[in-house]
Design a protein around this motif. Structure first.
Motif, PDB file in Angstrom:
ATOM      1  N   TYR A 188      34.369  40.003  61.206  1.00 32.64           N
ATOM      2  CA  TYR A 188      33.644  39.092  60.239  1.00 32.64           C
ATOM      3  C   TYR A 188      32.635  38.037  61.191  1.00 32.64           C
ATOM      4  CZ  TYR A 188      29.874  37.361  57.322  1.00 32.64           C
ATOM      5  OH  TYR A 188      29.038  36.558  56.333  1.00 32.64           O
ATOM      6  N   GLY A 199      31.276  47.779  59.332  1.00 31.72           N
ATOM      7  CA  GLY A 199      31.284  46.923  59.248  1.00 31.72           C
ATOM      8  C   GLY A 199      29.856  46.627  59.038  1.00 31.72           C
ATOM      9  N   TRP A 203      33.156  46.929  54.053  1.00 30.30           N
ATOM     10  CA  TRP A 203      33.759  45.948  54.880  1.00 30.30           C
ATOM     11  C   TRP A 203      34.817  44.799  54.458  1.00 30.30           C
ATOM     12  CZ3 TRP A 203      34.613  40.840  55.619  1.00 30.30           C
ATOM     13  CH2 TRP A 203      34.963  40.219  57.527  1.00 30.30           C
ATOM     14  N   THR A 204      34.263  44.210  53.249  1.00 31.50           N
ATOM     15  CA  THR A 204      34.973  43.251  52.370  1.00 31.50           C
ATOM     16  C   THR A 204      36.151  43.553  51.748  1.00 31.50           C
ATOM     17  OG1 THR A 204      32.559  42.441  52.105  1.00 31.50           O
ATOM     18  CG2 THR A 204      34.079  41.889  50.208  1.00 31.50           C
ATOM     19  N   ASN A 232      40.385  39.562  60.786  1.00 37.67           N
ATOM     20  CA  ASN A 232      39.287  39.014  59.692  1.00 37.67           C
ATOM     21  C   ASN A 232      38.338  38.512  59.898  1.00 37.67           C
ATOM     22  OD1 ASN A 232      40.737  40.913  58.052  1.00 37.67           O
ATOM     23  ND2 ASN A 232      41.115  39.270  56.755  1.00 37.67           N
ATOM     24  N   TYR A 283      30.358  40.410  63.748  1.00 36.72           N
ATOM     25  CA  TYR A 283      29.973  41.062  63.153  1.00 36.72           C
ATOM     26  C   TYR A 283      28.576  40.758  62.288  1.00 36.72           C
ATOM     27  CZ  TYR A 283      32.356  45.773  62.346  1.00 36.72           C
ATOM     28  OH  TYR A 283      32.597  46.762  62.186  1.00 36.72           O
ATOM     29  N   ARG A 284      28.139  39.201  61.782  1.00 41.67           N
ATOM     30  CA  ARG A 284      27.785  38.489  61.085  1.00 41.67           C
ATOM     31  C   ARG A 284      27.545  36.660  61.687  1.00 41.67           C
ATOM     32  NH1 ARG A 284      25.639  42.778  60.892  1.00 41.67           N
ATOM     33  NH2 ARG A 284      25.408  43.744  58.918  1.00 41.67           N
TER      34      ARG A 284
END
Length: 294
Positions: free
Chosen positions: A150, A65, A75-76, A146, A153-154
């Motif tokens: 995420y 990720g 990752w997506t 999920n 990570y972002r």
């Protein structure tokens, strides 16, 4: 390896240290993806295949990720595949699946509990209320995993967007175990744990500095590019630290113990009490580590 979650970086490092296990794991993982995908497309043992697909997706999301454009597509796809796998595990397969064809050919399978659990031709052997709670639990787990990964990570969920725990663009060096040897040589451990794997890191200058900032010893690009092989002990046979054309070069994920030989007698710890070693990259970024006498 950098940025992988829940200790999976240690698993990757272990595999990199044991090539035969790495080779076998790559074959097994690829085979599992292939067989699982074929089973899902054909609707054969649908729920069992969906469960394996969920496991593969979780592993991919924990390890792929962080690297921006290089791996965010992995990752997506895994995040989407996790939701698809959860749906197929709950709902089963359609009328034109191999599971349904097998059931039509052998109706006695409808009485076998194992068939109802691993195939998708029939509903799961649960009462309606229990199944509803189970489905909601699977849904909640999928959404939380999920969204939470995420956000880690972002960001952009409960925090502003950020570049991630490990930068996918700017190189970062983690330096540890810095010591000055009696000879004046400096030994340290370096780990390139941030940046793009598409380009190497180039260290153009290393300097041993005292507490007041004065330079006690300097290794310029020429000195770094001529380090002997014995001065660099790489932990992996793949991404490595090595002398480059203009200095010391490292590939993403490289980890090594490096020894910079003494050039002069100025760096002895007893006379000048050096405080830190500074590595400066080609783009002017500096990384420091405190050093002490061995």
């Amino acid at each position: 390896m950098p940025g992988a979650l829940l200790g999976t970086d240690h698993i990757i490092a272990f595999l990199l240290h044991h090539f035969y296990l790495l080779y076998a794991s790559l074959i097994l993982f690829s085979a599992a993806e292939l067989i699982t995908g074929l089973c899902l497309m054909a609707g054969f043992l649908t729920r069992a295949a969906a469960l394996v697909s969920i496991g593969l997706s979780v592993v991919l999301m924990l390890t792929f990720g962080w690297q921006g454009a290089t791996c965010i597509d992995e990752w997506t796809m895994a995040a989407c595949n996790l939701a698809i796998g959860a749906t197929l595990m709950l709902g089963g397969s359609g009328a034109f699946s191999l599971d349904s064809a097998l059931l039509a050919r052998k109706p006695a399978l409808a009485e076998r509990g194992w068939f109802r659990w691993i195939s998708g031709a029939l509903p799961l052997p649960m009462r309606s209320g229990i199944f509803q709670k189970f489905a909601l639990a699977v849904f909640a787990a999928t959404v939380i995993f999920n969204v939470a990964t995420y956000n880690y990570y972002r960001g952009s969920v409960v925090t502003p967007f950020h570049g991630g725990p490990v930068s996918p663009s700017e190189h970062h060096l983690s330096l540890t175990d810095g010591v000055v040897l009696p000879s004046g040589a400096v030994r340290f451990h370096a780990y390139l744990d941030g940046g793009t794997p598409a380009a190497p890191l180039d260290v153009m200058r290393a300097a041993l500095k005292s507490h007041d900032g004065s330079v006690l010893e300097l290794w310029d690009g020429t000195a770094l590019s001529h380090l002997p092989a014995s001065a660099i002990s790489n932990e992996f046979a793949y991404d490595r630290f090595a002398p480059g054309q203009f200095g010391l070069r490292a590939q993403m994920g490289a980890m090594a113990t490096i020894k910079l030989p003494a050039i002069s007698a100025a760096a002895t710890i007893g006379n000048h009490r050096p405080a830190k070693l500074e590595l400066r990259t080609v783009n002017g970024k500096a990384f420091n580590i405190a050093v002490s006498a061995e």
